[in-house]
Design an enzyme around this catalytic site. Structure first.
Site, PDB file in Angstrom:
ATOM      1  N   ARG A 136       0.846  -1.203   0.000  1.00  0.00           N
ATOM      2  CA  ARG A 136       0.000   0.000   0.000  1.00  0.00           C
ATOM      3  C   ARG A 136       0.876   1.247   0.000  1.00  0.00           C
ATOM      4  O   ARG A 136       0.556   2.262  -0.597  1.00  0.00           O
ATOM      5  CB  ARG A 136      -0.936  -0.016   1.207  1.00  0.00           C
ATOM      6  CG  ARG A 136      -1.948  -1.126   1.121  1.00  0.00           C
ATOM      7  CD  ARG A 136      -2.936  -1.122   2.273  1.00  0.00           C
ATOM      8  NE  ARG A 136      -3.730  -2.341   2.183  1.00  0.00           N
ATOM      9  CZ  ARG A 136      -3.693  -3.333   3.064  1.00  0.00           C
ATOM     10  NH1 ARG A 136      -2.953  -3.253   4.141  1.00  0.00           N
ATOM     11  NH2 ARG A 136      -4.426  -4.408   2.886  1.00  0.00           N
TER      12      ARG A 136
ATOM     13  N   PHE B  50     -11.818  -4.026  -6.437  1.00  0.00           N
ATOM     14  CA  PHE B  50     -11.651  -5.045  -5.384  1.00  0.00           C
ATOM     15  C   PHE B  50     -11.067  -4.369  -4.142  1.00  0.00           C
ATOM     16  O   PHE B  50     -10.068  -4.789  -3.594  1.00  0.00           O
ATOM     17  CB  PHE B  50     -10.753  -6.199  -5.864  1.00  0.00           C
ATOM     18  CG  PHE B  50     -11.151  -6.759  -7.203  1.00  0.00           C
ATOM     19  CD1 PHE B  50     -12.162  -7.704  -7.294  1.00  0.00           C
ATOM     20  CD2 PHE B  50     -10.542  -6.318  -8.367  1.00  0.00           C
ATOM     21  CE1 PHE B  50     -12.548  -8.218  -8.533  1.00  0.00           C
ATOM     22  CE2 PHE B  50     -10.916  -6.822  -9.607  1.00  0.00           C
ATOM     23  CZ  PHE B  50     -11.920  -7.782  -9.691  1.00  0.00           C
TER      24      PHE B  50
ATOM     25  N   ASN C  48     -20.077  -4.840  -9.246  1.00  0.00           N
ATOM     26  CA  ASN C  48     -19.214  -5.885  -9.788  1.00  0.00           C
ATOM     27  C   ASN C  48     -18.109  -5.222 -10.620  1.00  0.00           C
ATOM     28  O   ASN C  48     -18.393  -4.514 -11.585  1.00  0.00           O
ATOM     29  CB  ASN C  48     -20.060  -6.823 -10.649  1.00  0.00           C
ATOM     30  CG  ASN C  48     -19.244  -7.993 -11.171  1.00  0.00           C
ATOM     31  OD1 ASN C  48     -18.093  -7.832 -11.610  1.00  0.00           O
ATOM     32  ND2 ASN C  48     -19.818  -9.161 -11.108  1.00  0.00           N
ATOM     33  N   ALA C  49     -16.886  -5.439 -10.238  1.00  0.00           N
ATOM     34  CA  ALA C  49     -15.765  -4.734 -10.882  1.00  0.00           C
ATOM     35  C   ALA C  49     -15.597  -5.149 -12.343  1.00  0.00           C
ATOM     36  O   ALA C  49     -15.265  -4.315 -13.187  1.00  0.00           O
ATOM     37  CB  ALA C  49     -14.476  -5.005 -10.112  1.00  0.00           C
TER      38      ALA C  49
ATOM     39  N   ASP D 245      -6.966  -5.632  -7.104  1.00  0.00           N
ATOM     40  CA  ASP D 245      -6.554  -6.598  -6.073  1.00  0.00           C
ATOM     41  C   ASP D 245      -7.635  -7.664  -5.894  1.00  0.00           C
ATOM     42  O   ASP D 245      -8.269  -7.750  -4.837  1.00  0.00           O
ATOM     43  CB  ASP D 245      -6.282  -5.852  -4.750  1.00  0.00           C
ATOM     44  CG  ASP D 245      -5.725  -6.766  -3.676  1.00  0.00           C
ATOM     45  OD1 ASP D 245      -5.277  -7.891  -4.004  1.00  0.00           O
ATOM     46  OD2 ASP D 245      -5.739  -6.363  -2.495  1.00  0.00           O
TER      47      ASP D 245
ATOM     48  N   CYS E 222      -3.261 -12.998  -5.375  1.00  0.00           N
ATOM     49  CA  CYS E 222      -2.965 -13.782  -4.168  1.00  0.00           C
ATOM     50  C   CYS E 222      -3.191 -15.266  -4.434  1.00  0.00           C
ATOM     51  O   CYS E 222      -3.233 -16.067  -3.502  1.00  0.00           O
ATOM     52  CB  CYS E 222      -3.805 -13.295  -2.994  1.00  0.00           C
ATOM     53  SG  CYS E 222      -5.556 -13.363  -3.308  1.00  0.00           S
TER      54      CYS E 222
HETATM   55  N1  SAH Z   1      -7.507  -4.591  -1.665  1.00  0.00           N
HETATM   56  C1  SAH Z   1      -8.106  -5.111  -0.464  1.00  0.00           C
HETATM   57  C2  SAH Z   1      -8.297  -6.614  -0.473  1.00  0.00           C
HETATM   58  C3  SAH Z   1      -9.157  -7.122  -1.587  1.00  0.00           C
HETATM   59  S1  SAH Z   1      -9.727  -8.727  -1.298  1.00  0.00           S
HETATM   60  C4  SAH Z   1      -7.250  -4.727   0.717  1.00  0.00           C
HETATM   61  O1  SAH Z   1      -6.060  -4.444   0.539  1.00  0.00           O
HETATM   62  O2  SAH Z   1      -7.746  -4.755   1.832  1.00  0.00           O
HETATM   63  C5  SAH Z   1     -10.713  -8.987  -2.694  1.00  0.00           C
HETATM   64  C6  SAH Z   1     -12.035  -8.229  -2.713  1.00  0.00           C
HETATM   65  O3  SAH Z   1     -12.661  -8.469  -3.969  1.00  0.00           O
HETATM   66  C7  SAH Z   1     -13.036  -8.641  -1.661  1.00  0.00           C
HETATM   67  O4  SAH Z   1     -13.376  -7.522  -0.880  1.00  0.00           O
HETATM   68  C8  SAH Z   1     -14.281  -9.106  -2.462  1.00  0.00           C
HETATM   69  O5  SAH Z   1     -15.505  -8.664  -1.883  1.00  0.00           O
HETATM   70  C9  SAH Z   1     -14.067  -8.418  -3.778  1.00  0.00           C
HETATM   71  N2  SAH Z   1     -14.685  -9.010  -4.958  1.00  0.00           N
HETATM   72  C10 SAH Z   1     -14.804 -10.311  -5.303  1.00  0.00           C
HETATM   73  N3  SAH Z   1     -15.395 -10.431  -6.521  1.00  0.00           N
HETATM   74  C11 SAH Z   1     -15.647  -9.180  -6.953  1.00  0.00           C
HETATM   75  C12 SAH Z   1     -16.235  -8.635  -8.130  1.00  0.00           C
HETATM   76  N4  SAH Z   1     -16.650  -9.419  -9.116  1.00  0.00           N
HETATM   77  N5  SAH Z   1     -16.331  -7.289  -8.234  1.00  0.00           N
HETATM   78  C13 SAH Z   1     -15.881  -6.486  -7.240  1.00  0.00           C
HETATM   79  N6  SAH Z   1     -15.334  -6.947  -6.113  1.00  0.00           N
HETATM   80  C14 SAH Z   1     -15.210  -8.271  -5.965  1.00  0.00           C
END
Ligand code: SAH
Length: 390
Positions: free
Chosen positions: A207, A223, A273-274, A294, A334
């Site tokens: 970060r 995400f 949804n991303a 992420d 990850c």
């Molecule tokens: N960047 C964050 C961790 C991300 S973990 C940090 O550093 O704390 C991954 C995330 O992706 C989760 O919060 C989950 O809810 C989200 N996620 C999973 N599928 C997704 C999608 N299709 N669109 C958006 N978010 C999604």
């Protein structure tokens, strides 16, 4: 004590120190074992290999805890290992929040302990480790006098071990909504209902790696979970930040975190949804100086590696298309089974499809409080790339 005899042609992996023994590597089990108990492992010609716990129900039938013939596995063993893990974290400079125990990398396979200030979240992911939970809890109590200990064993992998999914207090009950400090910012963490152990400590240093590239930038983060990368970007001088996550609960927490850090006018979050949103932004010809991705692990099984690779390519292609010339891609993976080279190749393919060139700024792994043991490939799981997009 039950003993396990290995086949004569064991792979060098075990000889070289790998703590896992697969059932296909076992010639014979002497004695009755119910599962979970401490056993001894010997080579085909009766040389001591180590002592560990067994689970005949699991494909990884034994996980070794020690290679020392005169070391016994008892409460004191766990106390010493946890104390050593803490000494190591202090030595490398991770004290307030850290992954205190990272399974195999701390020679305690199947055990995760995250330390959030003086609160502790534990996961016992294998039967043989689960049985030692009382010893582990006592060790934490003795070493830290903790404000609270919580069990986040609500993870599907436990079922492969014949264990139930469960969560709850391992100390007197306490308020599981806590606040932690990271890189000079504050984050609310929900230990009970947050994802995994509540907060992704593994990206702590990554970060900070966005610090310079986000200055005066329009930043998009997908995400986001509880907004940690996005709030860092705003703190480091971004002009505008938008964060996306599919989880309403995560987005509510992200908004709360932005407010707590007085960054809520700069930093906005949407529960969407991303994959869809990035596609839509492309249609709308939106452009950003920095795009941060992420996503969650795309697979936990070898059969699905190709699907995971497709997922990474897709999301990174969509991300790259939104980046202005000379902007930056910040991208993570990850997924344990997608090794660093494969991840980089995948990003290269995405860049090629987008007809863009990448100039690598940093490529690194997880924060050092999640140690990587060389040759123990599953300890090196996080990939984090920052690249200029030309
Ligand atoms: N960047 C964050 C961790 C991300 S973990 C940090 O550093 O704390 C991954 C995330 O992706 C989760 O919060 C989950 O809810 C989200 N996620 C999973 N599928 C997704 C999608 N299709 N669109 C958006 N978010 C999604």
């Amino acid at each position: 004590m039950v003993s396990v005899l290995l086949k004569s042609n064991i792979r060098s992996r075990i000889r070289d120190g790998h703590p896992w023994i697969f059932s296909s590597e076992v010639e014979l089990i002497r004695g009755d074992c119910a599962g979970g108990e401490i056993i001894e492992v010997y080579t085909h010609n009766k040389k001591f290999v180590g002592r560990g716990y067994i689970n005949p129900k699991s494909q990884i039938i034994v996980r070794l805890l020690t290679r020392e013939e005169n070391e016994t596995i008892d409460d004191g063993f766990f106390f010493n290992k946890i104390r050593k893990a803490w000494e190591y974290r202090k030595k490398i400079g991770y004290t307030e929040n850290c992954r205190l125990v990272f399974g195999e990398a701390d020679f305690l396979p199947g055990l995760i302990i995250d330390k959030f200030n003086n609160y502790f979240v534990i996961q016992t992911l294998a039967l043989g480790m689960d049985l030692w939970k009382p010893a582990i809890v006592n060790a934490i109590k003795e070493i830290f006098s903790p404000s609270g200990i919580y069990e986040r064993n609500d993870v599907p992998v436990r079922e492969l071990e014949g264990l139930p999914q469960q969560k709850g207090f391992l100390s007197d009950p306490f308020d599981t909504n806590i606040v932690i400090h990271e890189n000079g910012l504050q984050f609310h963490v929900d230990l009970e209902n947050g994802q995994k152990t509540g907060y992704f400590l593994d990206q702590h240093d990554n970060r900070r790696a966005v610090r310079h590239i986000v200055e005066n930038a329009d930043v998009l983060g997908a995400f986001s979970y509880t907004g940690s990368f996005e709030i860092h970007a705003a703190h480091y001088g971004a002009k505008s930040v938008k964060g996306l996550d599919v989880s309403e609960a995560a987005i509510a927490m992200a908004r709360k975190n932005a407010k707590t850090n007085n960054l809520d006018t700069l930093c906005k979050f949407d529960a969407v949804n991303a994959f869809d949103m990035l596609k839509q932004f492309e249609k709308e010809k939106m452009r950003y100086d920095v795009v941060m991705l992420d996503p969650p692990a795309f697979t936990k099984s070898r059969e699905n590696i190709q699907n995971a690779v497709r997922g990474y390519k897709e999301i990174n292609l969509r991300g790259i298309k939104l980046i202005k010339k000379g902007g930056f891609l910040v991208t993570s993976s990850c997924t344990n089974l997608v090794q660093p080279d494969l991840f980089l190749e995948t990003i290269d393919m995405a860049a090629k499809d987008a007809k863009r060139k990448l100039r690598q700024v940093v490529f690194q792994s997880q924060s050092p409080d999640h140690p990587v043991i060389r040759k123990l490939e599953n300890t090196n799981y996080l990939k984090f790339l920052v690249a200029e997009v030309l």
